[in-house]
Design a protein around this motif. Structure first.
Motif, PDB file in Angstrom:
ATOM      1  N   ASP A 208      -0.832   4.817  -3.586  1.00 15.76           N
ATOM      2  CA  ASP A 208      -0.826   5.190  -2.174  1.00 15.76           C
ATOM      3  C   ASP A 208      -1.994   6.032  -1.688  1.00 15.76           C
ATOM      4  O   ASP A 208      -2.035   6.370  -0.503  1.00 15.76           O
ATOM      5  N   THR A 209      -2.946   6.395  -2.533  1.00 18.57           N
ATOM      6  CA  THR A 209      -4.115   7.132  -2.054  1.00 18.57           C
ATOM      7  C   THR A 209      -5.362   6.675  -2.806  1.00 18.57           C
ATOM      8  O   THR A 209      -5.277   6.235  -3.954  1.00 18.57           O
TER       9      THR A 209
ATOM     10  N   THR B 125      -2.210  -3.381   3.441  1.00 24.03           N
ATOM     11  CA  THR B 125      -0.859  -3.141   3.941  1.00 24.03           C
ATOM     12  C   THR B 125       0.114  -3.893   3.056  1.00 24.03           C
ATOM     13  O   THR B 125      -0.013  -5.100   2.873  1.00 24.03           O
ATOM     14  N   SER B 126       1.054  -3.178   2.480  1.00 22.16           N
ATOM     15  CA  SER B 126       2.084  -3.774   1.637  1.00 22.16           C
ATOM     16  C   SER B 126       3.413  -3.761   2.384  1.00 22.16           C
ATOM     17  O   SER B 126       3.785  -2.743   2.975  1.00 22.16           O
TER      18      SER B 126
ATOM     19  N   THR C  43      -1.102  -1.039  -7.713  1.00 13.84           N
ATOM     20  CA  THR C  43      -1.378  -0.420  -6.420  1.00 13.84           C
ATOM     21  C   THR C  43      -0.914   1.022  -6.455  1.00 13.84           C
ATOM     22  O   THR C  43      -0.058   1.407  -7.258  1.00 13.84           O
TER      23      THR C  43
ATOM     24  N   THR D 252       6.957  -0.694   4.905  1.00 11.60           N
ATOM     25  CA  THR D 252       5.547  -1.017   5.078  1.00 11.60           C
ATOM     26  C   THR D 252       4.762   0.217   4.662  1.00 11.60           C
ATOM     27  O   THR D 252       5.087   1.328   5.078  1.00 11.60           O
TER      28      THR D 252
ATOM     29  N   GLY E 217      -9.192  -1.464  -0.752  1.00  8.98           N
ATOM     30  CA  GLY E 217      -8.194  -0.943   0.165  1.00  8.98           C
ATOM     31  C   GLY E 217      -8.821  -0.228   1.333  1.00  8.98           C
ATOM     32  O   GLY E 217     -10.028  -0.107   1.403  1.00  8.98           O
ATOM     33  N   PRO E 218      -7.987   0.208   2.194  1.00  4.33           N
ATOM     34  CA  PRO E 218      -6.536   0.085   2.108  1.00  4.33           C
ATOM     35  C   PRO E 218      -6.062  -1.331   2.432  1.00  4.33           C
ATOM     36  O   PRO E 218      -6.729  -2.072   3.126  1.00  4.33           O
TER      37      PRO E 218
ATOM     38  N   ARG F 242       0.646   1.744   3.358  1.00  5.44           N
ATOM     39  CA  ARG F 242      -0.784   1.567   3.117  1.00  5.44           C
ATOM     40  C   ARG F 242      -1.034   1.909   1.654  1.00  5.44           C
ATOM     41  O   ARG F 242      -0.603   2.964   1.179  1.00  5.44           O
ATOM     42  N   GLU F 243      -1.699   0.986   0.939  1.00  2.00           N
ATOM     43  CA  GLU F 243      -1.942   1.178  -0.487  1.00  2.00           C
ATOM     44  C   GLU F 243      -3.368   0.778  -0.844  1.00  2.00           C
ATOM     45  O   GLU F 243      -4.054   0.114  -0.073  1.00  2.00           O
ATOM     46  N   TRP F 244      -3.772   1.184  -2.023  1.00  2.00           N
ATOM     47  CA  TRP F 244      -5.051   0.791  -2.606  1.00  2.00           C
ATOM     48  C   TRP F 244      -4.753  -0.029  -3.850  1.00  2.00           C
ATOM     49  O   TRP F 244      -3.882   0.336  -4.642  1.00  2.00           O
TER      50      TRP F 244
END
Length: 115
Positions: A17-18, A45-46, A15, A56, A42-43, A58-60
């Protein structure tokens, strides 16, 4: 029971983050022939604990396909290319699948495959 002539294939999850970083990881791994292909989702939520706090983010997700024999090279490549201190790198064996597809994964990740 798996066919012993079919290559061992793994899916490898990481994973970031963008979406741009996910694309760079996917494209770079395929270009380096340590993965045959990659899919970006994605995104998502991790939720995770990091340095004592619940975070928490947001990830791809990037799901890569490789062979068991190329996994060490993929893991090394991801560790060098990833900007997370401790990136998620999880390998899961593929226990079945189209013989043609699994052979394609092996051919595309072969170290001797021409560009």
């Amino acid at each position: 029971m798996p066919d012993p002539t079919t290559p061992t294939v793994l899916t490898v999850l990481t994973t970031t983050d963008t979406p741009d970083k996910a694309d760079a990881l996917a494209r770079g791994a395929v270009e380096a022939r340590v993965a045959a292909c990659a899919q970006i989702s994605g995104p998502v939520t991790s939720v995770y604990r990091w340095e004592g706090a619940v975070e928490t983010a947001r990830e791809w997700q990037v799901l890569l396909k490789t062979t068991g024999s190329r996994y060490p090279a993929l893991e090394s490549w991801l560790l060098a290319a990833h900007d997370y201190e401790t990136p998620e790198i999880i390998a899961t064996p593929v226990t079945g699948g189209s013989a043609a597809y699994l052979s394609w994964v092996a051919a595309e990740t072969s170290e001797g495959t021409p560009e």
